[in-house]
Design an enzyme around this catalytic site. Sequence first.
Site, PDB file in Angstrom:
ATOM      1  N   HIS A   1      21.062   4.753 -16.824  1.00  0.00           N
ATOM      2  CA  HIS A   1      20.080   5.246 -15.856  1.00  0.00           C
ATOM      3  C   HIS A   1      19.551   6.618 -16.241  1.00  0.00           C
ATOM      4  CE1 HIS A   1      22.613   2.472 -13.348  1.00  0.00           C
ATOM      5  NE2 HIS A   1      21.416   1.952 -13.253  1.00  0.00           N
TER       6      HIS A   1
ATOM      7  N   HIS B   1      28.866  -9.953 -17.068  1.00  0.00           N
ATOM      8  CA  HIS B   1      28.549  -8.536 -16.900  1.00  0.00           C
ATOM      9  C   HIS B   1      28.365  -8.227 -15.426  1.00  0.00           C
ATOM     10  CE1 HIS B   1      26.633  -4.675 -17.058  1.00  0.00           C
ATOM     11  NE2 HIS B   1      25.599  -5.172 -16.407  1.00  0.00           N
TER      12      HIS B   1
ATOM     13  N   GLU C   1       0.821  -1.210   0.000  1.00  0.00           N
ATOM     14  CA  GLU C   1       0.000   0.000   0.000  1.00  0.00           C
ATOM     15  C   GLU C   1       0.860   1.267   0.000  1.00  0.00           C
ATOM     16  OE1 GLU C   1      -0.282  -2.644   1.896  1.00  0.00           O
ATOM     17  OE2 GLU C   1      -2.334  -3.035   2.537  1.00  0.00           O
TER      18      GLU C   1
HETATM   19  N1  GLN Z   1      21.331  -8.869 -19.001  1.00  0.00           N
HETATM   20  C1  GLN Z   1      20.703  -8.032 -18.038  1.00  0.00           C
HETATM   21  C2  GLN Z   1      20.037  -6.846 -18.722  1.00  0.00           C
HETATM   22  O1  GLN Z   1      20.533  -6.374 -19.674  1.00  0.00           O
HETATM   23  C3  GLN Z   1      21.692  -7.511 -17.030  1.00  0.00           C
HETATM   24  C4  GLN Z   1      21.041  -6.716 -15.957  1.00  0.00           C
HETATM   25  C5  GLN Z   1      21.944  -6.380 -14.822  1.00  0.00           C
HETATM   26  O2  GLN Z   1      23.139  -6.424 -14.932  1.00  0.00           O
HETATM   27  N2  GLN Z   1      21.424  -6.016 -13.702  1.00  0.00           N
HETATM   28  O3  GLN Z   1      19.025  -6.368 -18.292  1.00  0.00           O
HETATM   29 ZN    ZN Z   2      24.138  -4.332 -15.233  1.00  0.00          ZN
END
Ligand code: GLN
Ligand code: ZN
Length: 763
Positions: free
Chosen positions: A703, A650, A17
């Site tokens: 971002h 990554h 909520e």
């Molecule tokens: N492969 C994922 C993406 O591109 C990696 C996301 C992440 O590293 N948090 O969304």
């Molecule tokens: Zn990432």
Amino acid sequence: MTTIHNLGFPRIGARRELKFALEAYWRGESSRDELKALGAALRQRHWSEQQGLDLVPVGDFSFYDQVLDMSFTLGHLPERVQGFHGEALDNYFRVARGRSATGTGDHPGCCGGVAAGEMTKWFDTNYHYIVPEFTAGTTFKLDATRLLEQLSEARAQGVRSKPVIIGPVTYLALGKAKDGSNKLDLLPRLLPVYAELLDTLAAQGVEWVQVDEPILVTELDADWQHAFNAAYHHLKAAKAKLLLATYFGDLAENKYLAANLPVAGLHVDAVNGREDVQQLLGLLPAHKVLSLGVINGRNIWKTDLAAVLDWVEPLAERLGERLWIAPSCSLLHVPVDLAQEGKLDAEIKSWLAYALQKLEELRVLGRALREGREAVKAQLAANAAALASRRASPRVNNPAVQAATATIDFRMGERRSAYGVRAARQARLLKLPAYPTTTIGSFPQTADIRRARSEFKAGRLDAALYRAAMRAEIERSVREQEALGLDVLVHGEAERNDMVEYFGEQLAGYALSQFGWVQSYGSRCVKPPILFGDISRPRAMTVEWITYAQSLTSKPMKGMLTGPVTMLNWSFVRDDQPRPVSCRQLALAIREEVLDLERAGVRVIQIDEAALREGLPLRKSQWKAYLHWAVECFRIAANGVADDTQIHTHMCYSEFNDIMASIADMDADVITIETSRSDMELLDAFENFRYPNGIGPGVYDIHSPNIPTQDHIVQLMRKAAGRIPAGRLWVNPDCGLKTRQWSEVIAALTHMVAAARTLRQAP
Ligand code: GLN
Ligand code: ZN
């Protein structure tokens, strides 16, 4: 008689909520009064749900973050918002949010989450707090309004209130000195404000105040130990009794310090730090209360009540009134109410406890200690039966998986040839240009995609139509990437709601909840999948999607998986076996998927380890052991492939300095990382370490909606090439693009591809 109490209650609401109310308010769709009323209603409900406890936390509710609340209580606002004369609540949100969130991700630093005040992880949890900003000139001034208001509400409701605040030493430790000054120099200025706060609360008739000092479970150097002594000797004169609360681990070498601080009581985490207790009993002065956190506030399993009683009964005998019991930490880190889970498998559900169920366990323990086990015979029997069913369940125990995990050989984690040999073979096969371009995996999760998924989950869209819709999205992203001229393509992850949940849904040994939400930061929540049993992979999870995507293009298509360590760190995990064992099982399951992808002709496979660094233990002395098994698990998952197959990993962060050797040990052919915001300086760690394999330093911040210019990307990559030989560099964004709009993605990637072309001509 044993006192039973709670350290904190989740504030987001059983149905989230608070999240929805906050977001409506931020969008301008509801009024401040409506938001405040919702907050009051939640507090009231949560207090009544804690009825029967001897002491109930007050002040644990927050509209955004408890650390930010403390900053406001201490009159310590960042300079950039000082002078703002609007409503206090709006000012509060300005500090919290500054620039508005653009993403839908819930793990800040990855997946698109964003906030203005700097955010960082709350100890080793997945909760993130707003970092207090200090300078040598920082001053403090008490503003007890929030606490006093909540206290009087609680009073009106007849709640046996125990206000909760963050202690002065932890508060300083959590902050950041913006000017490089020593934070501890602020302690003499901070303590009088704390003293005033404690007296103010005492003047309201408060007997006990819970002062959270979780920093005591970390390694403290002499200055910080000294700060503890200084702080609590100063506060000794305060009129309220202090319960010093520690949690998230054992006190270890800080035991002596903690036991001897001049406070009336000490709370310890007896789930993670039970070994301490025996010694603490000897150290604790005879007047002090010892509060034992015997119910796990970080996980969702039922407590073994009989085992707790076996351990606690003799202590209760010995300590009498001085023994208190509670959850190990605030229940902020668990979901609210299991009773809502209508779809969860009944057997699995019978093994679980969310916050409300944990409080019920606490009541049962309290009664057993006061009146004897006989008084709660039925509850204890039901608890024992649930635990026995979990222990014996064939769904938990899979002998084949246990056997496979037991025979893991380290050679399974070794590539056949060294990087140099592999790189040469891969270059011949993949025919990539210098500065190859790629993306991190996801493309925009459009409203259409989300709608299709929710229709599918609700049963309004059948599987075939859903699959067709996802295929159409994959085709669109392949077409866009070809038009952009990218070198290694991705399928775009349209079919995935979340990089962990997607695999959790397909692996045996995992269950998904509907209401298992836990606050990550502000209004953002995560719903970690529940790893309850031995992990296996009934069938291939991604092969069909990836081979479909590959069929649409002659460019190499990157397979996309989430790594074992990230799966583990973003799940609720088993408490009946060590974490590395669960992680090895995940590693074997992902290894099978990697090998299936390879067999299906996929030449490049990325295994994301976004949460590898997050899993580092609180104590540095335990880092080595963690990194050892975490890296081993990645290697098992990734390195079973032939030399020709290119493995990417990554990580969407960039502090690698202290874990560089482990990163290199993973031996991925290519690692893509976040670097754009640091102007490539974060590559220093890789340069200094002479990191031997390929690197894709992110060239723009996903971002932000800003579109990077081609020039800027060229400049960044030239800087990178000054640190890493150009032959090993890749060009890619900082992270996945799922939170962006297609228009932004196309504009940014157009510049990125053009930049790579420029670099090839004029490095
Ligand atoms: N492969 C994922 C993406 O591109 C990696 C996301 C992440 O590293 N948090 O969304
Ligand atoms: Zn990432």
